[in-house]
Design a protein around this motif. Structure first.
Motif, PDB file in Angstrom:
ATOM      1  N   HIS A   2       0.838  -1.188   0.000  1.00  0.00           N
ATOM      2  CA  HIS A   2       0.000   0.000   0.000  1.00  0.00           C
ATOM      3  C   HIS A   2       0.878   1.243   0.000  1.00  0.00           C
ATOM      4  O   HIS A   2       1.866   1.309   0.705  1.00  0.00           O
ATOM      5  CB  HIS A   2      -0.917  -0.020   1.222  1.00  0.00           C
ATOM      6  CG  HIS A   2      -1.978   1.032   1.183  1.00  0.00           C
ATOM      7  ND1 HIS A   2      -2.987   1.027   0.251  1.00  0.00           N
ATOM      8  CD2 HIS A   2      -2.171   2.124   1.935  1.00  0.00           C
ATOM      9  CE1 HIS A   2      -3.762   2.064   0.447  1.00  0.00           C
ATOM     10  NE2 HIS A   2      -3.293   2.759   1.469  1.00  0.00           N
ATOM     11  N   ARG A   3       0.516   2.190  -0.807  1.00  0.00           N
ATOM     12  CA  ARG A   3       1.226   3.465  -0.950  1.00  0.00           C
ATOM     13  C   ARG A   3       2.573   3.331  -1.646  1.00  0.00           C
ATOM     14  O   ARG A   3       3.426   4.181  -1.512  1.00  0.00           O
ATOM     15  CB  ARG A   3       1.371   4.169   0.391  1.00  0.00           C
ATOM     16  CG  ARG A   3       0.010   4.447   1.007  1.00  0.00           C
ATOM     17  CD  ARG A   3       0.110   5.212   2.268  1.00  0.00           C
ATOM     18  NE  ARG A   3      -1.234   5.401   2.795  1.00  0.00           N
ATOM     19  CZ  ARG A   3      -1.518   6.176   3.811  1.00  0.00           C
ATOM     20  NH1 ARG A   3      -0.578   6.834   4.399  1.00  0.00           N
ATOM     21  NH2 ARG A   3      -2.741   6.292   4.224  1.00  0.00           N
TER      22      ARG A   3
ATOM     23  N   HIS B  85       0.109   4.052  -5.575  1.00  0.00           N
ATOM     24  CA  HIS B  85      -0.193   5.438  -5.257  1.00  0.00           C
ATOM     25  C   HIS B  85       0.750   6.406  -5.976  1.00  0.00           C
ATOM     26  O   HIS B  85       0.932   7.547  -5.558  1.00  0.00           O
ATOM     27  CB  HIS B  85      -0.094   5.667  -3.751  1.00  0.00           C
ATOM     28  CG  HIS B  85      -1.241   5.056  -2.998  1.00  0.00           C
ATOM     29  ND1 HIS B  85      -1.584   3.739  -3.104  1.00  0.00           N
ATOM     30  CD2 HIS B  85      -2.122   5.601  -2.139  1.00  0.00           C
ATOM     31  CE1 HIS B  85      -2.621   3.499  -2.336  1.00  0.00           C
ATOM     32  NE2 HIS B  85      -2.975   4.603  -1.746  1.00  0.00           N
TER      33      HIS B  85
ATOM     34  N   HIS C 214      -7.581  10.470  -3.906  1.00  0.00           N
ATOM     35  CA  HIS C 214      -7.201   9.431  -2.937  1.00  0.00           C
ATOM     36  C   HIS C 214      -5.741   9.605  -2.518  1.00  0.00           C
ATOM     37  O   HIS C 214      -5.429   9.588  -1.326  1.00  0.00           O
ATOM     38  CB  HIS C 214      -7.428   8.041  -3.537  1.00  0.00           C
ATOM     39  CG  HIS C 214      -6.968   6.938  -2.644  1.00  0.00           C
ATOM     40  ND1 HIS C 214      -7.805   6.290  -1.782  1.00  0.00           N
ATOM     41  CD2 HIS C 214      -5.746   6.400  -2.452  1.00  0.00           C
ATOM     42  CE1 HIS C 214      -7.114   5.401  -1.095  1.00  0.00           C
ATOM     43  NE2 HIS C 214      -5.847   5.432  -1.497  1.00  0.00           N
TER      44      HIS C 214
ATOM     45  N   ASP D 243      -4.234  10.516   1.173  1.00  0.00           N
ATOM     46  CA  ASP D 243      -3.245   9.663   1.840  1.00  0.00           C
ATOM     47  C   ASP D 243      -1.987  10.444   2.205  1.00  0.00           C
ATOM     48  O   ASP D 243      -1.370  10.184   3.239  1.00  0.00           O
ATOM     49  CB  ASP D 243      -2.864   8.476   0.948  1.00  0.00           C
ATOM     50  CG  ASP D 243      -3.818   7.308   1.093  1.00  0.00           C
ATOM     51  OD1 ASP D 243      -4.768   7.392   1.908  1.00  0.00           O
ATOM     52  OD2 ASP D 243      -3.615   6.306   0.388  1.00  0.00           O
TER      53      ASP D 243
HETATM   54 ZN   LIG Z   1      -4.385   4.731  -0.218  1.00  0.00          ZN
END
Ligand SMILES: [Zn+2]
Length: 138
Positions: A50-51, A55, A85, A89
């Motif tokens: 994630h990220r 992202h 998004h 974040d």
């Molecule tokens: Zn995210």
């Protein structure tokens, strides 16, 4: 993401908005290329954490291109949703690798992911979405 896309298609079909009907229109080779590339990128993104890649600006550009090949009219809304998004974040305390494959990420450190600001943004976004759907259905 696949669940969200499926839910969007089902909602579109039930509301008769027309996105469902555009599936398969145009070049089927490009449509399949877009779908295949999108699935491959989702698999790669889920493996990169994630990220990470998921992202990044690179992912945003490539996935928006895939969406454009699949549903041209959904590409701009997809890019806006993707960017919003990632921006959200970046506001909390865990870094986002916006310039993947660069290792260093961006983190503004303004909020915690599971506290008041997150809930306020989620509630505001949900209300905005409901209002947008109501306005579009009128
Ligand atoms: Zn995210």
């Amino acid at each position: 993401m696949a669940v969200t896309a499926a839910a969007a298609l089902i909602e579109d079909h039930l509301l008769g908005a027309g996105m469902w009907k555009s599936l398969g229109h145009g070049s089927s080779y490009l449509w399949f290329a877009g779908m295949a590339a999108f699935v491959i990128m989702c698999i790669f993104a889920s493996g990169s954490g994630h990220r990470g890649f998921s992202h990044s600006l690179l992912a945003m550009a490539l996935e928006t291109l895939c969406i454009w090949l699949i549903f041209p009219s959904a590409a701009a809304p997809f890019a806006v949703a993707f960017a919003s998004h990632v921006l959200m974040d970046m506001m909390n305390k865990r870094s986002v690798r916006l310039f993947y494959p660069a290792k260093k990420g961006i983190c503004l450190g303004w909020f915690y992911a599971d506290r008041l600001a997150n809930k306020a943004f989620a509630a505001g976004g949900t209300l905005w979405l409901i209002a947008a759907v109501i306005i579009c259905l009128r």
